[in-house]
Enzyme design. Structure first.
Site, PDB file in Angstrom:
ATOM      1  N   GLU A 130      -6.913  -6.011  -1.239  1.00 52.32           N
ATOM      2  CA  GLU A 130      -7.068  -4.952  -0.228  1.00 52.32           C
ATOM      3  C   GLU A 130      -5.950  -3.938  -0.370  1.00 52.32           C
ATOM      4  OE1 GLU A 130      -5.726  -3.745   4.034  1.00 52.32           O
ATOM      5  OE2 GLU A 130      -4.724  -4.831   2.410  1.00 52.32           O
ATOM      6  N   ARG A 186      -9.516   2.034  11.146  1.00 49.63           N
ATOM      7  CA  ARG A 186      -8.682   1.557  10.035  1.00 49.63           C
ATOM      8  C   ARG A 186      -9.540   1.451   8.784  1.00 49.63           C
ATOM      9  NH1 ARG A 186      -3.868  -1.306  10.287  1.00 49.63           N
ATOM     10  NH2 ARG A 186      -3.243  -2.369   8.371  1.00 49.63           N
ATOM     11  N   CYS A 231       0.798  -1.230   0.000  1.00 49.53           N
ATOM     12  CA  CYS A 231       0.000   0.000   0.000  1.00 49.53           C
ATOM     13  C   CYS A 231       0.828   1.276   0.000  1.00 49.53           C
ATOM     14  CB  CYS A 231      -0.919   0.012   1.225  1.00 49.53           C
ATOM     15  SG  CYS A 231      -0.019  -0.029   2.806  1.00 49.53           S
ATOM     16  N   ARG A 235      -9.793   0.765   4.830  1.00 50.45           N
ATOM     17  CA  ARG A 235      -9.105   0.109   3.725  1.00 50.45           C
ATOM     18  C   ARG A 235     -10.094  -0.163   2.600  1.00 50.45           C
ATOM     19  NH1 ARG A 235      -5.462   1.787   6.195  1.00 50.45           N
ATOM     20  NH2 ARG A 235      -3.536   0.742   6.855  1.00 50.45           N
TER      21      ARG A 235
END
Length: 469
Positions: A148, A192, A110, A194
């Site tokens: 993801e 969080r 990421c 995502r």
């Protein structure tokens, strides 16, 4: 029937049993479980594998290049009965996979899409790994995939890159959906966000039917999951006017977890910000009323364009003298001697000039009552949690109680690897790396297991398969 793991957390938060995913305790599925195969790309320490195996999946191979992550992965998942499972190594060097794979999964690196990674996108070698993913999806045509990544892939100048990826997968004969999901909405006390990208091959009869799971209607607090906080009780906070909390001006930067009529559930240590739960260095050491006034004046005007173009400028004695008429240079010298201010080119700025660095090694301390903690990251954060609860009727008393009952007596603990395991929803049996710093990094790089479970469960329901392993 094969079972999954789910736990009932006795939450003091709302005095009822919260049914949450927990891989340590079994509860029968409420749908017929199907068997399926999957490949675990960018496997890390197994954040995808745990929930997929609980849903009936069989891993045919895993791809990872980090040697320490591979050790942890193999220690937890590779044994006598699956010793021959494929260790695929570097995804860019994979030239063979088994045929008829049902599912590809993975948390593609990421960093290229985050501020920490300087937003280099496809110009970052890690960003180019998406092309290896596309190549393998094209060659082996799994029935579906789940990938993801950080929310940053969906915003700003990165959004066209996400559209490019979606178009690429659609051109490979997949129906693609994506959504930004917060782990907090699935029983994890962590803020969080995502993005999850779901693709279903168009020849699957239910390819148009996928729907992302709806948020659970239960939330937990830190006191529900950390063993050190089991003695704490939920504090019922008083309702306060925004005029009291923010002087009538609510900051636009507040997130969904910061209520505008309640005191925050955490304290931030910073000389560069202000707020009803922000602690400054001049709050923590002995300073006079005038010294506090000088610091707050510098804090207020350091971002004024009058004094420079930077997002935070030092001010000269003359600048400060215009703002505080009775100011003397000796006043500033005293603050320099107390290590609160320093001089640079005959101007004054705070010694603690980096916001996330905090003060004295502390950036934030979260209270037991908190429903969420900051996002776990690979680089880590100077975050702690208090081991006692406090309450107050106004911001001034709240700060005083925090300093007297938590900060000075050091009634707070650092976030350790064992806490990260809980904050990412990993089961108690999971054995993390023996070095705490490495384990925390690995958990920060991983995915929240409860989110993967709920996202994948909705996908597995659509599979038209019936294997027997």
């Amino acid at each position: 029937m094969i079972t999954i793991n789910q736990a009932k957390v006795n939450s003091q938060s709302n005095n009822k049993q919260l049914e949450l995913f927990n891989p340590s305790k079994p509860l029968e599925l409420n749908f017929i479980q199907k068997k399926f195969t999957f490949i675990d790309f960018f496997a890390g320490i197994g954040g995808f594998r745990i929930p997929l195996e609980k849903l009936g999946g069989k891993c045919l191979g895993y791809s990872e290049i980090d040697k320490e992550a591979i050790k942890v992965y193999q220690n937890n998942f590779i044994g006598y009965y699956n010793a021959g499972e494929l260790n695929l190594g570097d995804i860019s060097k994979i030239n063979h996979l088994p045929n008829n794979i049902d599912l590809f999964v993975g948390g593609v690196p990421c960093q290229p899409w985050s501020v920490a990674g300087k937003l280099k996108g496809f110009n970052d070698p890690r960003g180019q790994l998406w092309f290896d993913v596309i190549k393998l999806v094209n060659k082996y045509q799994p029935k579906a995939f789940i990938f993801e990544n950080v929310k940053g892939l969906t915003t700003g100048k990165n959004k066209d890159k996400l559209e490019y990826l979606v178009n690429q997968f659609e051109n490979l004969n997949y129906v693609v959906n994506w959504k930004v999901i917060n782990s907090y909405d699935f029983g994890v006390p962590q803020n969080r966000e995502r993005v999850f990208i779901i693709g279903i091959r168009k020849d699957q009869k239910n390819c148009q039917s996928y729907q992302f799971p709806k948020p659970l209607k239960v939330h937990v607090r830190l006191l529900d999951v950390f063993d050190e906080l089991k003695h704490c009780k939920v504090i019922k906070k008083v309702k306060l006017s925004p005029d009291i909390l923010f002087n009538g001006n609510v900051p636009p930067s507040r997130n969904r977890f910061q209520k505008n009529d309640e005191l925050n559930d955490f304290f931030t240590f910073s000389d560069l910000r202000n707020g009803h739960t922000t602690l400054h260095s001049w709050d923590l050491i002995k300073t006079t009323v005038k010294e506090k006034k000088i610091c707050l004046t510098l804090l207020k005007y350091r971002r004024s364009k009058k004094y420079g173009v930077k997002d935070g400028n030092p001010l000269s004695f003359g600048d400060l003298k215009e703002l505080i008429t009775d100011l003397k240079e000796s006043d500033l010298t005293k603050l320099v001697n107390k290590n609160i201010l320093r001089t640079i080119n005959n101007k004054y700025e705070f010694v603690n000039s980096k916001n996330n660095s905090g003060l004295n090694g502390i950036y934030r301390i979260f209270l037991p009552n908190s429903e969420t903690i900051g996002t776990l990251t690979a680089t880590g954060a100077r975050d702690f949690f208090a081991t006692v609860s406090i309450n107050a009727d106004n911001p001034e008393d709240y700060k005083k109680k925090f300093i007297q009952k938590i900060y000075k007596p050091q009634k707070f603990n650092p976030i350790m690897a064992k806490h990260c395991r809980q904050l990412q929803g990993f089961p108690d049996w999971f054995q993390f790396h023996h070095k705490d710093s490495i384990a925390k990094k690995q958990f920060g790089n991983s995915v929240p297991i409860p989110v993967v479970y709920h996202v994948a469960k909705e996908l597995i329901k659509l599979f038209d398969i019936d294997y027997f392993f």
